[in-house]
Design a protein around this motif. Structure first.
Motif, mmCIF file in Angstrom:
data_model
loop_
_atom_site.group_PDB
_atom_site.id
_atom_site.type_symbol
_atom_site.label_atom_id
_atom_site.label_comp_id
_atom_site.label_asym_id
_atom_site.label_seq_id
_atom_site.Cartn_x
_atom_site.Cartn_y
_atom_site.Cartn_z
ATOM 1 N N THR A 31 0.836 -1.192 0.000
ATOM 2 C CA THR A 31 0.000 0.000 0.000
ATOM 3 C C THR A 31 0.876 1.249 0.000
ATOM 4 O OG1 THR A 31 -0.099 0.321 2.405
ATOM 5 C CG2 THR A 31 -1.684 -1.227 1.451
ATOM 6 N N HIS A 80 -4.960 8.003 4.473
ATOM 7 C CA HIS A 80 -5.565 7.293 3.346
ATOM 8 C C HIS A 80 -4.681 6.081 3.058
ATOM 9 C CE1 HIS A 80 -7.828 10.978 2.581
ATOM 10 N NE2 HIS A 80 -6.672 11.613 2.656
ATOM 11 N N HIS A 82 -3.915 3.410 0.144
ATOM 12 C CA HIS A 82 -4.097 3.123 -1.283
ATOM 13 C C HIS A 82 -3.565 1.718 -1.541
ATOM 14 C CE1 HIS A 82 -4.696 7.470 -1.517
ATOM 15 N NE2 HIS A 82 -3.572 7.571 -0.813
ATOM 16 N N PHE A 119 -7.736 9.736 -3.693
ATOM 17 C CA PHE A 119 -7.439 8.388 -4.137
ATOM 18 C C PHE A 119 -6.258 8.435 -5.085
ATOM 19 C CE2 PHE A 119 -10.103 9.789 -7.592
ATOM 20 C CZ PHE A 119 -9.658 9.098 -8.705
ATOM 21 N N ALA A 123 -4.853 2.529 -8.370
ATOM 22 C CA ALA A 123 -4.884 1.672 -7.184
ATOM 23 C C ALA A 123 -6.139 0.801 -7.213
ATOM 24 C CB ALA A 123 -4.858 2.516 -5.914
ATOM 25 N N THR A 126 -9.032 2.753 -2.307
ATOM 26 C CA THR A 126 -8.502 3.675 -1.306
ATOM 27 C C THR A 126 -9.443 3.683 -0.115
ATOM 28 O OG1 THR A 126 -7.367 5.084 -2.916
ATOM 29 C CG2 THR A 126 -7.942 6.091 -0.811
#
Length: 175
Positions: A31, A80, A82, A119, A123, A126
């Protein structure tokens, strides 16, 4: 010495290198964790991430205390996550490097989502999280985050994994 079932075993001794060599064998997802806005924005590649609870939705991330992103998460109280696709190896390497983008330069890698969420294009998804708890973990802090929103992304892609010291693709199976 430790005794088990009549056998005498040497007392276990573990070093950081011992743990690193064993953990390399355990595949993990990759991530990018981001936090902050404008000049304070920061991001880092993280593979120590797990789901904790579905109700309420919570995740846990482990962030090195010496990273630039750690104090940003502490100050903002949010982050966040991702989830990287297997086509984002370059992104994982970039955010794991010392020369990772930060501040306004980070805007080149993130896009506006619903509300105030961000976001990462390409990815798999998210997760927008609010910090609910901080736990000491040696040279890391474990951040417990309540998931406030989820933004699906490139679901047709495979997942990026870290295994045996390398980035690799998760095998994909026909559904």
């Amino acid at each position: 010495m430790t005794e088990r079932l009549g056998a005498t075993l040497p007392a276990p001794v573990s070093t950081p290198d011992d743990l690193r060599s064993v953990m390399r064998m355990f595949p993990t997802g990759v991530t990018v964790l981001s936090s902050g806005q404008d000049e304070e924005a920061s991001a880092i590649t993280v593979n120590s991430f797990t789901s904790v609870s579905l109700d309420p939705p919570r995740v846990l991330v482990s962030v090195m205390k010496s990273s630039r992103t750690h104090p940003v998460i502490d100050a903002t109280g949010g982050f966040h996550v991702h989830l990287l696709s297997d086509r984002q190896e370059d992104v994982a390497r970039l955010f794991a490097s010392r020369n990772k983008p930060s501040g306004r330069e980070l805007q080149n890698y993130l896009a506006a989502g619903k509300g105030e969420s961000l976001f990462m294009p390409g990815a798999l998804a998210t997760l927008d999280c609010r910090v609910e708890g901080r736990f000491p973990g040696g040279d890391h802090t474990l951040f417990l985050g309540r998931v406030e929103s989820v933004q699906p992304g490139a679901d047709a892609e495979g997942a990026l994994l870290f295994h045996r010291g390398r980035l690799t693709s998760a095998p994909t199976f026909a559904e």
